[in-house]
Design an enzyme around this catalytic site. Sequence first.
Site, mmCIF file in Angstrom:
data_model
loop_
_atom_site.group_PDB
_atom_site.id
_atom_site.type_symbol
_atom_site.label_atom_id
_atom_site.label_comp_id
_atom_site.label_asym_id
_atom_site.label_seq_id
_atom_site.Cartn_x
_atom_site.Cartn_y
_atom_site.Cartn_z
ATOM 1 N N ILE A 181 59.231 12.507 26.529
ATOM 2 C CA ILE A 181 60.183 12.046 25.625
ATOM 3 C C ILE A 181 59.709 10.857 24.667
ATOM 4 O O ILE A 181 59.122 10.017 25.182
ATOM 5 C CB ILE A 181 61.356 11.468 26.680
ATOM 6 C CG1 ILE A 181 61.712 12.407 27.727
ATOM 7 C CG2 ILE A 181 62.299 10.933 25.689
ATOM 8 C CD1 ILE A 181 62.372 13.783 27.110
ATOM 9 N N LYS A 182 59.832 11.195 23.544
ATOM 10 C CA LYS A 182 59.340 10.258 22.275
ATOM 11 C C LYS A 182 60.571 9.297 22.322
ATOM 12 O O LYS A 182 61.469 9.211 22.013
ATOM 13 C CB LYS A 182 59.027 10.970 21.235
ATOM 14 C CG LYS A 182 57.964 11.903 21.206
ATOM 15 C CD LYS A 182 57.575 12.631 19.765
ATOM 16 C CE LYS A 182 57.016 11.693 18.893
ATOM 17 N NZ LYS A 182 56.692 12.651 17.466
#
EC number: 2.2.1.2
Length: 370
Positions: A141-142
Amino acid sequence: MTDTTPTEDLSAVGVSIWLDDLSRELLETGRLENLIADRNVVGVTTNPTIFASALAKGERYDDQVKELAAAGTDVTNAIFEITTRDVSDACDIFTPLYASTKGFDGRVSIEVEPGLAHDTAKTIEQAKFLFDKVGKENVLIKIPATVDGLEAITEVIGAGISVNVTLIFSLERYRAVIDAYLGGLEKAKAAGHDLSKIHSVASFFVSRVDSEIDKRLDAVGSDEATALKSKAGIANAQLAYQVWTEAFSTERALGLLESGANTQRPLWASTGVKDPSLPDTLYVTELAAPNTVNTMPGKTLEATFDHGEVHGDAIAGTFDDANQVMDQLAAVGIDYDDVVDLLEKEAVEKFNVSWGELVDTVKTALENAK
């Protein structure tokens, strides 16, 4: 003559090659598998710009868009349905690599909505939502490395979710990102999570630093300033590698590593050359070093495969020279803090624009499908 390709040579140095691109065409035509087999690609990164581009020109999304329109799905949820499907399918393709590297590679990144960059609570909420929605262990997850993003990084890592920290420009912020990661590992350990399952990369942007500083050097106009053009981006990244080396040698970090935790690898982002007068593989070959990731647009990947010259570890022994470059930039009037603050602000704004384009594209597609 050598029997190896430049991308094989890069991998041998210890660089993980990730593709900065994803589309349903890549997934459904077998091109992604070909890049894994022939170009040593071991991961994928995405962002709103990439998805906006893929959807704008991708007929392969039509059937899903029709289904979503028929179900009365709103635009935001349609975006999540479309993008998480692509990411989930890519995760499946990379599952064998993920397993064989014990989670080190075989990773696919998806970004929280850029409009949440300064909203800690909603970033945490959406990061957990995306992780559950993709439903694959090898998703990253960025989360942007804004000041408000730092607490989110700690909380999401603490929940046992792997994170790609993005939009890092400054050395000071990078130190704070590493601190946030270590804090997250401490929370995860206290909660009983298996630290060996948690991975993270820190995406340090390169070419945008050169673009902004070179513009300012042109404005200075002196011979000293001109001689420094196109040196800042690499020097900044070299010093980031020094920060990483030192940060993960501390008693705090070593204690976590001994408990099974993984180091948070530096990832070189924004590696496509903006100045056509520069070698098109500059930000790849000059930043080759062990335990790094280089995420490349397709054009840069092909250039590297075709004519990249990899000569082992390019960062070792560069720290003194890199510091000298930074001192010389300051001497000709370049305000480093002002540069990196501006770049972060612009980067968040650009991704917000791309998100808006993505919303418009999906909204139009949903309306046309009714």
